[in-house]
Structure formats: structure tokens, C-alpha cells
Design a protein around this motif. Structure first.
Motif, mmCIF file in Angstrom:
data_model
loop_
_atom_site.group_PDB
_atom_site.id
_atom_site.type_symbol
_atom_site.label_atom_id
_atom_site.label_comp_id
_atom_site.label_asym_id
_atom_site.label_seq_id
_atom_site.Cartn_x
_atom_site.Cartn_y
_atom_site.Cartn_z
ATOM 1 N N GLN A 1 22.680 -4.203 -7.608
ATOM 2 C CA GLN A 1 23.875 -4.481 -6.814
ATOM 3 C C GLN A 1 24.633 -3.180 -6.603
ATOM 4 O O GLN A 1 24.975 -2.493 -7.563
ATOM 5 C CB GLN A 1 24.774 -5.504 -7.527
ATOM 6 C CG GLN A 1 26.033 -5.843 -6.736
ATOM 7 C CD GLN A 1 26.867 -6.889 -7.440
ATOM 8 O OE1 GLN A 1 26.345 -7.800 -8.072
ATOM 9 N NE2 GLN A 1 28.175 -6.770 -7.337
ATOM 10 N N ARG A 2 24.886 -2.843 -5.352
ATOM 11 C CA ARG A 2 25.566 -1.583 -5.044
ATOM 12 C C ARG A 2 27.065 -1.730 -5.236
ATOM 13 O O ARG A 2 27.675 -2.698 -4.777
ATOM 14 C CB ARG A 2 25.260 -1.154 -3.602
ATOM 15 C CG ARG A 2 25.818 0.224 -3.231
ATOM 16 C CD ARG A 2 25.282 0.694 -1.886
ATOM 17 N NE ARG A 2 23.844 0.906 -1.928
ATOM 18 C CZ ARG A 2 23.276 2.012 -2.382
ATOM 19 N NH1 ARG A 2 24.016 3.012 -2.830
ATOM 20 N NH2 ARG A 2 21.961 2.129 -2.376
ATOM 21 N N VAL A 3 27.663 -0.749 -5.903
ATOM 22 C CA VAL A 3 29.108 -0.726 -6.106
ATOM 23 C C VAL A 3 29.566 0.732 -6.101
ATOM 24 O O VAL A 3 29.101 1.541 -6.894
ATOM 25 C CB VAL A 3 29.509 -1.450 -7.414
ATOM 26 C CG1 VAL A 3 28.803 -0.866 -8.623
ATOM 27 C CG2 VAL A 3 31.012 -1.433 -7.604
ATOM 28 N N ASN A 4 30.405 1.077 -5.125
ATOM 29 C CA ASN A 4 30.931 2.438 -5.006
ATOM 30 C C ASN A 4 29.828 3.503 -4.982
ATOM 31 O O ASN A 4 29.949 4.555 -5.620
ATOM 32 C CB ASN A 4 31.910 2.743 -6.138
ATOM 33 C CG ASN A 4 33.224 2.008 -5.966
ATOM 34 O OD1 ASN A 4 33.572 1.568 -4.871
ATOM 35 N ND2 ASN A 4 33.968 1.870 -7.051
ATOM 36 N N GLY A 5 28.757 3.208 -4.277
ATOM 37 C CA GLY A 5 27.673 4.182 -4.148
ATOM 38 C C GLY A 5 26.751 4.243 -5.349
ATOM 39 O O GLY A 5 25.801 5.030 -5.359
ATOM 40 N N LYS A 6 27.006 3.429 -6.359
ATOM 41 C CA LYS A 6 26.150 3.365 -7.543
ATOM 42 C C LYS A 6 25.440 2.011 -7.578
ATOM 43 O O LYS A 6 25.818 1.097 -6.861
ATOM 44 C CB LYS A 6 27.004 3.559 -8.808
ATOM 45 C CG LYS A 6 27.646 4.931 -8.893
ATOM 46 C CD LYS A 6 28.663 5.027 -10.012
ATOM 47 C CE LYS A 6 30.003 4.463 -9.602
ATOM 48 N NZ LYS A 6 31.076 4.736 -10.597
ATOM 49 N N LEU A 7 24.427 1.913 -8.406
ATOM 50 C CA LEU A 7 23.646 0.681 -8.476
ATOM 51 C C LEU A 7 23.760 0.067 -9.865
ATOM 52 O O LEU A 7 23.287 0.645 -10.856
ATOM 53 C CB LEU A 7 22.178 0.947 -8.149
ATOM 54 C CG LEU A 7 21.875 1.401 -6.717
ATOM 55 C CD1 LEU A 7 20.398 1.741 -6.573
ATOM 56 C CD2 LEU A 7 22.266 0.329 -5.713
ATOM 57 N N ALA A 8 24.405 -1.087 -9.949
ATOM 58 C CA ALA A 8 24.395 -1.859 -11.179
ATOM 59 C C ALA A 8 23.060 -2.592 -11.280
ATOM 60 O O ALA A 8 22.477 -2.981 -10.268
ATOM 61 C CB ALA A 8 25.548 -2.864 -11.184
ATOM 62 N N ALA A 9 22.560 -2.754 -12.491
ATOM 63 C CA ALA A 9 21.354 -3.550 -12.723
ATOM 64 C C ALA A 9 21.782 -4.964 -13.071
ATOM 65 O O ALA A 9 22.633 -5.161 -13.942
ATOM 66 C CB ALA A 9 20.528 -2.948 -13.854
ATOM 67 N N THR A 10 21.226 -5.970 -12.384
ATOM 68 C CA THR A 10 21.567 -7.355 -12.670
ATOM 69 C C THR A 10 20.329 -8.101 -13.159
ATOM 70 O O THR A 10 19.201 -7.797 -12.766
ATOM 71 C CB THR A 10 22.154 -8.067 -11.434
ATOM 72 O OG1 THR A 10 21.144 -8.209 -10.432
ATOM 73 C CG2 THR A 10 23.324 -7.285 -10.863
#
Length: 297
Positions: A56-65
Motif C-alpha cells: 500500500q503506497r503512502v507518501n511515496g513509500k510502500l507499506a507491506a500488508t
């Protein structure tokens, strides 16, 4: 202080004497950077190997879900600072056995997510994005900083039928105080950090409610709460758990443990059982385990 903290403390305090603005900006940046990234334990690998993994993209970074189950009846797990989703692995099998799907994530700068830093805003946005995908949560189970991030998301419109916190942070100001105390930062630097936090994270909050506190969500939140905190937690004081429980009054049930500390509490069989019973049965004390009755204050 460890050597790294001593060096950071000396550098920030020295810079603040030359340029308060530069030191303040640097302090704010460092405040959101985990100094260590937790690795997955061998005991967690098989379970997480079975998860449905997305980004999931957030502020240009990728969280792992991560997701176990088909997505129906979702329960959200929220990790803390310098931690990762896999630290809540002991809750997954029991939730699946009870017919829930389990949703979790690694925030930026943590676990298998990208980036070097994260904020409470990103926690909120990730949780909101997961609700958009899976719908209202049957429950949220949150540890440490994750509890504060969960309350921030809930105040922002995320819905959950039940909320369980473990070693949870109640007040954002507690994090600031602990950070500044650990690094022995000069008072002017702490004041500048407060200014950056108010401006960048909570610009919409009234001055008397900045920085954010879960105490100020009481009027907005209806779900019952289970609050678990260890008397011997040296990372997040048990006073934070007591303060949270006092604010919510009869809406909350407080369980105090001893000898488990800040992290080992997540794997304690009685704690896991108490949380699972709460998720399944709600606040009805008749559903509490014998262990919980014995440990309750």
C-alpha cells in the motif's frame, strides 16, 4: 545512554546553540526514524509465508500488508515502534479458528516496508486504506505506538466494533517527553520539536489538544475497550494504560499484568486468550477467562 544516543544527543544540542531552526528540523526528522528495523523471527516465518501479501503506497513509500482468511469479518493488528506485524503473530491462529480474517501491516521504516521513517499520519492513512478494502473492522488489536495510531485513525472515521490495546501509548506528548529525556535534549530543542509536531502533524487540532491524545477521543468513540498493560513495562509506563482506562471509564476494562514487560506480553498465553475472548464475546465479564479474573485489579 548507548554510544549512538550519546553522539546524537551531543550533535543536536551543539547544533541548537548555533542554529535553533536547523537543530529543531533535525530533531523532528530523527524523532520519526526508527534507529533499528526488526527482523522476522524463525518462529514467525511459516505463518507469514501463508499470508496474502500486498503493498500500500503512502507518501511515496510502500507499506507491506498481510491478510489471512478471505477478508470477511476483518480484525486489524497494529504494531508498535521499531516493531513489525509479525510480533503479533500469536493472535492470528486463534482469530482464524474463531472465524475472523486477520489484517496486519508493516508501517514505513518497519519490517518489510520501504522508507526510513513514519508518522502517526501514515499509520492513520494505512489503517483507513485497509478499511476501504475490507470494510469495518470487527476489532482492532494494537500494541505500543500502534494503539495511539489506531485511536488517531478511529477519530478520523475508521470504524471498529471493539478495541484492544496492549502496552499502549495514550498521549503523543509522552513520546516527545521520552524521546527528549533519552537524548537529554535541551529545553529549547524540546520546545521546537513541539512546534514542528503541532504544525506538521496536528494543524487542525485546538492548541489545548495538541499534541494528540487518545483521552480526547472519548466523545467520538463508541466501541468497548480492553486495555492491557504490564506493571513492569519499562518502555511505556503502566500509567499510560491507567490513564487511558480512566478516561473511558465504564467503556473500558483494564487488565494489569506483572513480569511480562513491553514485548514479552504479546506472546503470553493468558494475554492472548483474554484478547481473543474479548474480540469474540465483547466486554461481558462472564466471558472472561479465569486467568483474567485473577489478574484483574
Amino acid at each position: 545512554m548507548v554510544r549512538t544516543e550519546m553522539m546524537v544527543s551531543a550533535a543536536l544540542n551543539a547544533t541548537s546553540r548555533l542554529s535553533g531552526g536547523l537543530a529543531g528540523a533535525g530533531t523532528y526528522t530523527l524523532f520519526h526514524m526508527p534507529l533499528a528495523r526488526s527482523s522476522m523471527r524463525d518462529s514467525e516465518r511459516e505463518l507469514f509465508g501463508d499470508a496474502h501479501i500486498q503493498r500500500q503506497r503512502v507518501n511515496g513509500k510502500l507499506a507491506a500488508t498481510y491478510r489471512w482468511g478471505n477478508g470477511a469479518r476483518p480484525v486489524l493488528l497494529v504494531h508498535g515502534w521499531q516493531s513489525r506485524a509479525s510480533r503479533l503473530a500469536d493472535f492470528v491462529p486463534g482469530l482464524l479458528d474463531r472465524g475472523y480474517s486477520v489484517i496486519a501491516f508493516d508501517a514505513p521504516g518497519h519490517g518489510d516496508a520501504t522508507g526510513r521513517s513514519t508518522t502517526i499520519l501514515e499509520y492513520r492513512d494505512i489503517i483507513a486504506g485497509l478499511q476501504d478494502e475490507y470494510g469495518e473492522f470487527e476489532a482492532v488489536i494494537a500494541h505500543s505506538l500502534g494503539a495511539l495510531g489506531a485511536f488517531f485513525a478511529l477519530q478520523g472515521g475508521v470504524k471498529a466494533k471493539r478495541v484492544a490495546t496492549i502496552s499502549g501509548v495514550c498521549d503523543y506528548d509522552y513520546l516527545i517527553e521520552e524521546f527528549c529525556s533519552t537524548l537529554r535534549l535541551r529545553h529549547p530543542l524540546k520546545a521546537r520539536l513541539h512546534q514542528h509536531v503541532a504544525k506538521n502533524l496536528f494543524p487542525g487540532l485546538p492548541a489545548d489538544r495538541t499534541p494528540f491524545s487518545a483521552v480526547n477521543t472519548v466523545a467520538d468513540l463508541e466501541p468497548p475497550l480492553l486495555i492491557i498493560h504490564d506493571e513492569d513495562d519499562t518502555r511505556i509506563s503502566v500509567r499510560q494504560g491507567r490513564r487511558l482506562a480512566a478516561a473511558f471509564g465504564g467503556q473500558a476494562r483494564l487488565l494489569i499484568t506483572t513480569g511480562l514487560g513491553h514485548r514479552r506480553i504479546l506472546g503470553d498465553a493468558n494475554v492472548v486468550r483474554s484478547v481473543l475472548d474479548f474480540v469474540e464475546h465483547g466486554p461481558d465479564r462472564s466471558a472472561a477467562t479465569d486467568a483474567e479474573r485473577a489478574a484483574a485489579p
